[in-house]
Write a protein that holds these residues in place. Structure first.
Motif, mmCIF file in Angstrom:
data_model
loop_
_atom_site.group_PDB
_atom_site.id
_atom_site.type_symbol
_atom_site.label_atom_id
_atom_site.label_comp_id
_atom_site.label_asym_id
_atom_site.label_seq_id
_atom_site.Cartn_x
_atom_site.Cartn_y
_atom_site.Cartn_z
ATOM 1 N N ASP A 1 48.581 -26.399 -31.964
ATOM 2 C CA ASP A 1 48.849 -25.621 -30.750
ATOM 3 C C ASP A 1 50.249 -25.035 -30.766
ATOM 4 O O ASP A 1 50.461 -23.877 -30.388
ATOM 5 C CB ASP A 1 48.647 -26.470 -29.494
ATOM 6 N N GLN B 1 38.998 -20.429 -31.307
ATOM 7 C CA GLN B 1 40.224 -20.024 -30.620
ATOM 8 C C GLN B 1 41.167 -19.276 -31.553
ATOM 9 O O GLN B 1 41.775 -18.287 -31.175
ATOM 10 C CB GLN B 1 40.937 -21.221 -30.012
ATOM 11 N N GLU C 1 38.628 -14.780 -22.899
ATOM 12 C CA GLU C 1 39.907 -14.664 -22.210
ATOM 13 C C GLU C 1 39.980 -15.435 -20.899
ATOM 14 O O GLU C 1 41.065 -15.692 -20.404
ATOM 15 C CB GLU C 1 40.277 -13.208 -21.987
ATOM 16 N N ASN D 1 42.058 -18.182 -21.752
ATOM 17 C CA ASN D 1 43.317 -17.876 -22.419
ATOM 18 C C ASN D 1 43.831 -16.549 -21.876
ATOM 19 O O ASN D 1 43.426 -15.487 -22.326
ATOM 20 C CB ASN D 1 43.129 -17.797 -23.935
ATOM 21 N N SER E 1 45.855 -21.206 -16.066
ATOM 22 C CA SER E 1 47.093 -21.559 -16.770
ATOM 23 C C SER E 1 48.208 -21.713 -15.744
ATOM 24 O O SER E 1 49.145 -20.944 -15.695
ATOM 25 C CB SER E 1 47.441 -20.500 -17.816
ATOM 26 N N SER F 1 51.739 -21.756 -16.988
ATOM 27 C CA SER F 1 52.061 -20.725 -17.972
ATOM 28 C C SER F 1 53.032 -19.692 -17.417
ATOM 29 O O SER F 1 52.943 -19.282 -16.263
ATOM 30 C CB SER F 1 50.784 -20.022 -18.419
#
Length: 173
Positions: free
Chosen positions: A10, A44, A78, A81, A115, A118
């Motif tokens: 990751d 991924q 998406e 992500n 996220s 994020s």
């Protein structure tokens, strides 16, 4: 340095994207190639991270249309992500497509839970503000900048994106 602290897959993928966004295309490609060699069928890597690195490289080289095309592979994935959505928004901004850019940034803002921690989430307010400016909607731009400032009210005052956003906001009048 990040890889020395945490050499996980990751972290390697995060560093590859960061290198690409920083304009270090050769290093990003080398690191990504090493991960792809280890995990040649990991979805991924193949459909999200690899296109993300490619899109970031194209953005830095001034080819936003190529970046959008590369990111087509990540569309089905998406939702989990948001980096792909963010990069597509950035590509549309660079291409001068404010309406399309705004739609991408709004996807992120509408799905914060994906996220939550994020940096893509607060930066999407800046992207949305810039897209609104391109579209001539200064009211929407003002609101998006204000939302960004509210989230980053405790951030270090000298962070470049914060300084840029403040300058852009001041120009709105």
């Amino acid at each position: 340095e990040a890889l020395a602290l945490d050499p996980s897959i990751d972290r390697q993928l995060s560093v590859a994207v960061t290198l690409a966004l920083a304009g270090e295309a050769a290093q990003a490609k080398r690191l990504l190639a090493a991960v792809v060699a280890q995990f040649p069928v990991w979805t991924q890597v193949q459909t999200v991270i690899s296109p993300g690195v490619g899109a970031a490289i194209e953005l830095r080289s001034g080819a936003p249309d190529k970046a959008v095309e590369i990111l087509r592979a990540s569309v089905p994935y998406e939702r989990n992500n948001q980096l792909s959505i963010y990069l597509r928004g950035q590509a549309y901004l660079k291409a001068g497509s404010g309406k399309e850019a705004a739609a991408e940034f709004q996807k992120i803002l509408d799905n914060r839970g994906v996220s939550r921690a994020s940096v893509v989430y607060p930066l999407s307010y800046v992207g949305l503000a810039r897209a609104a400016v391109r579209s001539g909607d200064t009211g929407k731009a003002r609101k998006a900048y204000q939302d960004f400032f509210a989230i980053w009210k405790d951030a270090d005052a000298d962070i470049p994106i914060l300084l840029e956003a403040k300058r852009e906001y001041a120009k709105l009048g």
